[in-house]
Enzyme design. Structure first.
Site, PDB file in Angstrom:
ATOM      1  N   HIS A   1     -30.050  10.005 -15.783  1.00  0.00           N
ATOM      2  CA  HIS A   1     -29.515  10.405 -17.081  1.00  0.00           C
ATOM      3  C   HIS A   1     -30.416  11.536 -17.603  1.00  0.00           C
ATOM      4  CE1 HIS A   1     -28.794   9.962 -21.453  1.00  0.00           C
ATOM      5  NE2 HIS A   1     -27.682   9.311 -21.140  1.00  0.00           N
TER       6      HIS A   1
ATOM      7  N   ASP B   1     -36.282   3.487 -15.788  1.00  0.00           N
ATOM      8  CA  ASP B   1     -35.293   3.617 -16.862  1.00  0.00           C
ATOM      9  C   ASP B   1     -34.322   2.446 -16.689  1.00  0.00           C
ATOM     10  OD1 ASP B   1     -33.162   4.127 -18.481  1.00  0.00           O
ATOM     11  OD2 ASP B   1     -32.800   6.163 -17.765  1.00  0.00           O
TER      12      ASP B   1
ATOM     13  N   GLN C   1     -29.535   0.639 -18.209  1.00  0.00           N
ATOM     14  CA  GLN C   1     -28.283   0.063 -17.724  1.00  0.00           C
ATOM     15  C   GLN C   1     -28.512  -1.232 -16.953  1.00  0.00           C
ATOM     16  OE1 GLN C   1     -25.319   1.139 -18.576  1.00  0.00           O
ATOM     17  NE2 GLN C   1     -25.857   3.115 -19.458  1.00  0.00           N
TER      18      GLN C   1
ATOM     19  N   LYS D   1     -27.580  -0.864 -26.387  1.00  0.00           N
ATOM     20  CA  LYS D   1     -26.752  -1.160 -25.201  1.00  0.00           C
ATOM     21  C   LYS D   1     -26.860  -2.639 -24.824  1.00  0.00           C
ATOM     22  CE  LYS D   1     -27.599   3.423 -23.166  1.00  0.00           C
ATOM     23  NZ  LYS D   1     -26.394   4.246 -23.259  1.00  0.00           N
TER      24      LYS D   1
ATOM     25  N   CYS E   1     -23.876  12.624 -19.518  1.00  0.00           N
ATOM     26  CA  CYS E   1     -25.289  12.990 -19.637  1.00  0.00           C
ATOM     27  C   CYS E   1     -26.002  12.899 -18.291  1.00  0.00           C
ATOM     28  CB  CYS E   1     -26.017  12.140 -20.674  1.00  0.00           C
ATOM     29  SG  CYS E   1     -25.333  12.281 -22.313  1.00  0.00           S
TER      30      CYS E   1
HETATM   31  C1  LIG Z   1     -29.463   5.346 -17.612  1.00  0.00           C
HETATM   32  C2  LIG Z   1     -29.666   5.770 -19.033  1.00  0.00           C
HETATM   33  N1  LIG Z   1     -30.859   6.238 -19.423  1.00  0.00           N
HETATM   34  C3  LIG Z   1     -31.091   6.618 -20.684  1.00  0.00           C
HETATM   35  C4  LIG Z   1     -30.111   6.570 -21.647  1.00  0.00           C
HETATM   36  C5  LIG Z   1     -30.422   7.015 -23.031  1.00  0.00           C
HETATM   37  O1  LIG Z   1     -30.307   5.965 -23.951  1.00  0.00           O
HETATM   38  P1  LIG Z   1     -30.375   6.233 -25.498  1.00  0.00           P
HETATM   39  O2  LIG Z   1     -29.361   7.259 -25.806  1.00  0.00           O
HETATM   40  O3  LIG Z   1     -30.078   4.908 -26.109  1.00  0.00           O
HETATM   41  O4  LIG Z   1     -31.765   6.677 -25.799  1.00  0.00           O
HETATM   42  C6  LIG Z   1     -28.857   6.105 -21.289  1.00  0.00           C
HETATM   43  C7  LIG Z   1     -27.767   6.073 -22.278  1.00  0.00           C
HETATM   44  O5  LIG Z   1     -26.637   6.404 -21.995  1.00  0.00           O
HETATM   45  C8  LIG Z   1     -28.630   5.695 -19.952  1.00  0.00           C
HETATM   46  O6  LIG Z   1     -27.430   5.228 -19.563  1.00  0.00           O
END
Ligand SMILES: Cc1ncc(COP(=O)(O)O)c(C=O)c1O
Lengths: 414, 149
Positions: free
Chosen positions: A129, A206, A209, A232, A372
């Site tokens: 992401h 990270d 998910q 999430k 993203c």
């Molecule tokens: C794999 C992953 N990393 C990071 C993020 C970023 O999360 P946030 O927007 O809550 O900071 C997301 C959100 O879509 C994600 O799916």
């Protein structure tokens, strides 16, 4: 207790409303953000109506209660992840947690174990992401470090065949996603973490998910840092978590400076409070932190194993039904080993934006675009995809609705 | 159904049979625009002579709204004096930003009036405007160039 998504759905007030003139809400966008159970809203509201005061400041009863409330939430998060309480740092999101790491590492002086010099290497993957890619790109630019990455193969799996060329003795940081938010791929961490530690680098996960969807234990995974977002995980917006090993948090320099993160301050200098306080300047997002505690308690009461099992069942069902649709192509793994409940696809020449709009008209919420993760969609050879993502309140009927919606869209745009 | 307001026949026609979708070999300005929220991209070539839009050609990938919109734009603005093209541009942008409050002048906007339904879907306005913003950008560049010459 048997797992029943329809009973669970009753805990989520949003499912009482209808969409686009009376249609049932079919919410297949939990990968972007999850819906919230009443218990979470209640916890936030109780905090404001009963305990609101600035935590860690003041000598009055409310301040004590506010402090107690966020510190118990910290303990809940620690338990949930299998870490220690003082290893939990509250941030506003996983994006902030990952940026915190990148900035803190970038400011580590010579002699600090995190110090980066020109020629050191930072490793990511093509399936990151943007939140776990751009902070490292920028850190590489600032420090002169080299950004390297694992490639993604045509099935949407990480290509680890060259692992010892990607992670080398020059590697200082390996930052990877646990589960791809686009492909649903779950990455095999054991080999990656072992190799990372073999070369003396740190492993950052990270877990945006994964933490909401399956049991994740930092000790078992043997990782060094982990980030996830409350929103999430059926929790509130505006709160995220950074977990780090205590010895590493102790050495890592702080990122944001201000109130309550210090030990002592003079006109020219300051020293830091121990972690996690060192990373939490300012009055924290207290109500949201408390809400996150309630969210994780809610998930724990249902059981992460059961939630994961349910999502696995839904994903298997969805993959089978979706692949029966002519011209539908799954972008990501189609087998269930190491696979989570985010399913991206394209449907013939129908643009995802049009498909998403058509589905919305039927009350079905999906995500469309590059999610993203632009380098990843490019690598997979698509401009954008439609993504359905599942959670504890989804049912096979939701997937049936999606499938028939897609077929109707094919007639409409065909 | 409700959706038919958005996906008017005219739009689906332009989407399936896009006009001027082949970049011309010559042009006064060439621009590349993207919609960062969905990844849609467009290249647009513009020729201007004696204050008149003499050619617009384009290529790109995008949803039916973005593709139809630039196809309609090309049909509509080729042959128009640049001042008139700008006035049409302004009316189209106002229509898109109206949240459904204005109907738009069909005399002026012709086929572009079919995109009026987009203004009720905030997430889609950027799609409809992608080609128009590219045109505006190209026209500014083309005029700057002709002033230099
Ligand atoms: C794999 C992953 N990393 C990071 C993020 C970023 O999360 P946030 O927007 O809550 O900071 C997301 C959100 O879509 C994600 O799916």
């Amino acid at each position: 207790m048997t797992f029943d998504p329809l009973t669970i759905r009753k805990d989520f007030p949003i499912f009482d409303r209808s969409i686009r003139d009376g249609k049932r809400l079919v919410y297949l966008d939990s990968g972007a953000t999850s819906q919230k159970p009443r218990a979470v809203m209640q916890a936030e509201s109780d905090f404001y109506s009963q305990h609101n005061a600035a935590a860690h400041r003041g000598a009055h009863q409310l301040a004590e209660e506010a402090t107690e409330a966020i510190e118990s939430a910290r303990a809940i998060v620690a338990n949930f992840l299998g870490g220690a309480t003082d290893e939990i740092v509250f941030t506003k999101s996983s994006t902030e947690a990952l940026n915190l790491l990148a900035y803190s590492i970038g400011s580590a002086p010579v002699g600090n174990r995190f110090h980066l010099k020109a020629g050191d290497e930072i490793v990511v993957s093509e399936m990151e992401h943007h939140a776990n890619l751009i902070p490292w790109q920028e850190l590489a630019k600032r420090s002169g470090a080299v950004l390297k990455w694992f490639e993604v193969d045509k099935d949407g799996r990480l290509d680890l065949s060259n692992i010892s060329e990607v992670i080398t003795s020059r590697t200082k940081v390996v930052a990877l996603t646990h589960q791809s938010n686009v492909l649903g791929t779950i990455n095999p961490l054991t080999e990656l973490v072992e190799r990372t530690h073999e070369v003396g680098a740190i492993f950052i996960l990270d877990a945006c998910q994964s933490v909401p969807h399956m049991s994740v234990n930092v000790a078992e995974l043997d990782i060094d840092f982990l980030a996830f977002s409350g929103h999430k995980s059926v929790g509130p917006t505006g709160v995220g978590v950074l977990w780090g090993r205590s010895n590493l948090l102790a050495e890592l320099p702080p990122f944001l400076f201000g109130g309550s993160m210090i030990e002592s301050v003079t006109m020219t200098d300051a020293t830091w409070a121990p972690a996690p306080r060192k990373f939490e300047p300012g009055v924290p997002n207290m109500a949201q932190i408390v809400g996150l505690g309630a969210a994780l308690n809610y998930l724990t009461a249902i059981g992460m194993e059961k939630i994961h099992e349910h999502e696995t069942h839904l994903t298997e069902y969805a993959l089978a039904k979706l692949q029966e649709i002519p011209e539908l192509r799954i972008v990501g793994p189609t087998d269930m080993s190491l696979r989570g409940g985010a399913v991206s696809f394209t449907v013939g020449k129908i643009h995802p934006h049009d498909l998403g709009q058509f589905l919305d008209n039927a009350g079905i919420a999906v995500r469309t675009g590059h999610h993203c993760a632009w380098p990843l969609t490019r690598k997979m050879g698509v401009a954008s995809t439609t993504r359905a993502s599942f959670y504890l309140y989804n049912t096979t009927e939701d997937i049936d609705a999606l499938v028939s919606g897609i077929k109707d869209a094919q007639k409409y745009f065909g | 159904m409700e959706l038919d307001n958005l996906y008017q026949e005219v739009i689906l026609d332009h989407y399936k049979r896009p006009q001027h979708k082949k970049l011309s070999p010559t042009y006064d300005a060439q621009v590349h625009h993207v919609n960062p929220s969905c990844g849609d991209e467009i290249d647009l070539n513009l020729s201007i002579a004696d204050g008149v839009v003499t050619n617009i050609s384009w290529d790109g990938v995008g949803c039916s709204i973005s593709q139809a919109s630039v196809s309609i734009l090309s049909d509509l603005l080729i042959g128009k004096p640049i001042a008139q093209a700008y006035s049409i541009f302004d009316q189209f942008v106002a229509l898109m930003q109206s949240k459904g409050a204005i109907a738009g002048d069909e005399e002026v906007l012709e086929d572009a009036i079919a995109l009026a339904g987009v203004s009720k879907y905030p997430a889609r306005i950027k799609c409809a405007l992608l080609g128009w913003m590219a045109f505006k950008d190209a026209s500014v560049q083309a005029q700057a160039k002709s002033e230099l010459e």
